[in-house]
Design an enzyme around this catalytic site. Structure first.
Site, mmCIF file in Angstrom:
data_model
loop_
_atom_site.group_PDB
_atom_site.id
_atom_site.type_symbol
_atom_site.label_atom_id
_atom_site.label_comp_id
_atom_site.label_asym_id
_atom_site.label_seq_id
_atom_site.Cartn_x
_atom_site.Cartn_y
_atom_site.Cartn_z
ATOM 1 N N ASP A 235 0.818 -1.216 0.000
ATOM 2 C CA ASP A 235 0.000 0.000 0.000
ATOM 3 C C ASP A 235 0.847 1.259 0.000
ATOM 4 O O ASP A 235 2.076 1.197 0.142
ATOM 5 C CB ASP A 235 -0.959 -0.010 1.201
ATOM 6 C CG ASP A 235 -0.258 -0.350 2.526
ATOM 7 O OD1 ASP A 235 0.982 -0.328 2.570
ATOM 8 O OD2 ASP A 235 -0.960 -0.633 3.503
ATOM 9 N N ASN B 92 -6.744 -2.558 14.766
ATOM 10 C CA ASN B 92 -8.148 -2.861 14.467
ATOM 11 C C ASN B 92 -8.296 -4.079 13.541
ATOM 12 O O ASN B 92 -9.381 -4.368 13.052
ATOM 13 C CB ASN B 92 -8.848 -1.638 13.850
ATOM 14 C CG ASN B 92 -8.287 -1.257 12.480
ATOM 15 O OD1 ASN B 92 -7.425 -1.948 11.938
ATOM 16 N ND2 ASN B 92 -8.777 -0.170 11.919
ATOM 17 N N HIS C 292 -6.738 -4.497 10.589
ATOM 18 C CA HIS C 292 -6.540 -4.293 9.148
ATOM 19 C C HIS C 292 -5.240 -4.949 8.673
ATOM 20 O O HIS C 292 -4.293 -5.118 9.439
ATOM 21 C CB HIS C 292 -6.611 -2.804 8.755
ATOM 22 C CG HIS C 292 -5.437 -1.974 9.132
ATOM 23 N ND1 HIS C 292 -5.477 -0.600 9.157
ATOM 24 C CD2 HIS C 292 -4.176 -2.300 9.494
ATOM 25 C CE1 HIS C 292 -4.304 -0.134 9.507
ATOM 26 N NE2 HIS C 292 -3.491 -1.139 9.717
ATOM 27 N N GLU D 154 -9.523 -1.948 5.861
ATOM 28 C CA GLU D 154 -10.056 -1.602 7.168
ATOM 29 C C GLU D 154 -11.310 -2.423 7.468
ATOM 30 O O GLU D 154 -12.050 -2.791 6.547
ATOM 31 C CB GLU D 154 -10.432 -0.109 7.175
ATOM 32 C CG GLU D 154 -9.268 0.838 6.894
ATOM 33 C CD GLU D 154 -8.392 1.069 8.119
ATOM 34 O OE1 GLU D 154 -8.218 0.143 8.932
ATOM 35 O OE2 GLU D 154 -7.860 2.187 8.243
HETATM 36 P P1 PGA Z 1 2.495 -1.155 12.831
HETATM 37 O O1 PGA Z 1 1.269 -1.124 11.834
HETATM 38 O O2 PGA Z 1 3.423 -2.165 12.281
HETATM 39 O O3 PGA Z 1 3.070 0.228 12.786
HETATM 40 O O4 PGA Z 1 1.942 -1.531 14.164
HETATM 41 C C1 PGA Z 1 0.772 -2.325 11.372
HETATM 42 C C2 PGA Z 1 -0.336 -2.043 10.389
HETATM 43 O O5 PGA Z 1 -1.021 -1.019 10.555
HETATM 44 O O6 PGA Z 1 -0.495 -2.835 9.454
#
Ligand code: PGA
Length: 245
Positions: A68, A137, A139, A144
């Site tokens: 992404d 969350n 995702h 999301e």
């Molecule tokens: P993080 O994010 O590795 O900074 O915890 C993970 C994500 O949002 O996929």
């Protein structure tokens, strides 16, 4: 097969994750790596760069596709995922930048960019291994939690909680982009292997849901990796807190 590896902490997670990537690279010199950003894989990239420095890995024929990118951040912005990848991995190993792909969050036609990116994944034959972090969350990529999840690469609106989670990397919460371009769930599942990493207590709830339940739910997009036949999940003690063993 789902292989769950329980490790002590972030460092051990990073070491084990780098070993999984190394296995792929050693068995296939021109592997396609599906890569992720965020704080989770930083340690893994460090270990991969160390292995390269020691002469254990060769990236000269490797290609990569990232999950992404934010929409609307200049490529050289220090929070753009292109910048992140260059800084954390690509500039430290002998990968040819031409072979590294991150969606373009500044394309004049973002819908076309999303279609082109999906076609690119297909033309490469899918990734050999896709690295995934997981949001607090649930995702994966920027898919999301919602009533529906996208199948293929799309432009997506970020949820408030993701904007809040990611605001720690920006000067102010108002600077966090509101949109991103992200592989969809089917794009992710095209990969031959999935490597999902989680560290820290912020991930404990969603990891518990992912591993304890016999179901998938769009409310926790990470659960869709359960549909894949070759998944490795590496989680540290804090992230594994709610996992029934
Ligand atoms: P993080 O994010 O590795 O900074 O915890 C993970 C994500 O949002 O996929």
């Amino acid at each position: 097969m789902m292989n769950v590896i329980f490790v002590k902490d972030y460092d051990e997670m990073s070491e084990k994750a780098a070993e999984e990537i190394s296995k792929v690279l050693t068995s296939k010199k021109d592997a396609i790596l599906g890569l992720a950003t965020g704080s989770t894989p930083v340690g893994m990239y460090e270990k991969l760069a160390e292995k390269y420095k020691k002469g254990e890995l060769d990236f000269s024929q490797v290609k990569s596709v990232n999950l992404d990118e934010y929409v609307g951040l200049p490529e050289d912005h220090d929070q753009s995922y292109r910048y992140f990848m260059n800084y954390n991995l690509f500039d430290k190993v002998n990968i040819d930048k031409k072979n590294t792909h991150v969606p373009n969050g500044n394309a004049p036609d973002m819908e076309k960019e999303a279609k082109d990116y999906e076609n690119l994944i297909d033309s490469l034959g899918g990734a050999d291994i896709q690295v995934l972090g997981i949001g607090g969350n649930g995702h994966v990529g920027f898919n999301e939690p919602d009533d529906e999840l996208n199948l293929f690469t799309s432009v997506v609106k970020l949820r408030e909680e993701t904007i809040k989670d990611n605001s720690r990397f920006f000067k102010s919460i108002h600077d966090v982009p509101k949109h991103a371009i992200s592989m969809g769930m089917a794009s992710i599942l095209k990969s031959k292997k999935i490597l999902l990493l989680a560290s820290g207590k912020n991930k404990a709830k969603v990891i518990g849901e992912l591993l304890n339940k016999n179901c998938v739910t769009t409310k926790n997009p990470s659960t869709f990796v359960r549909l894949h036949s070759d998944v490795t999940i590496i989680i540290d003690e804090e992230a594994a807190k709610h996992v029934k063993r």
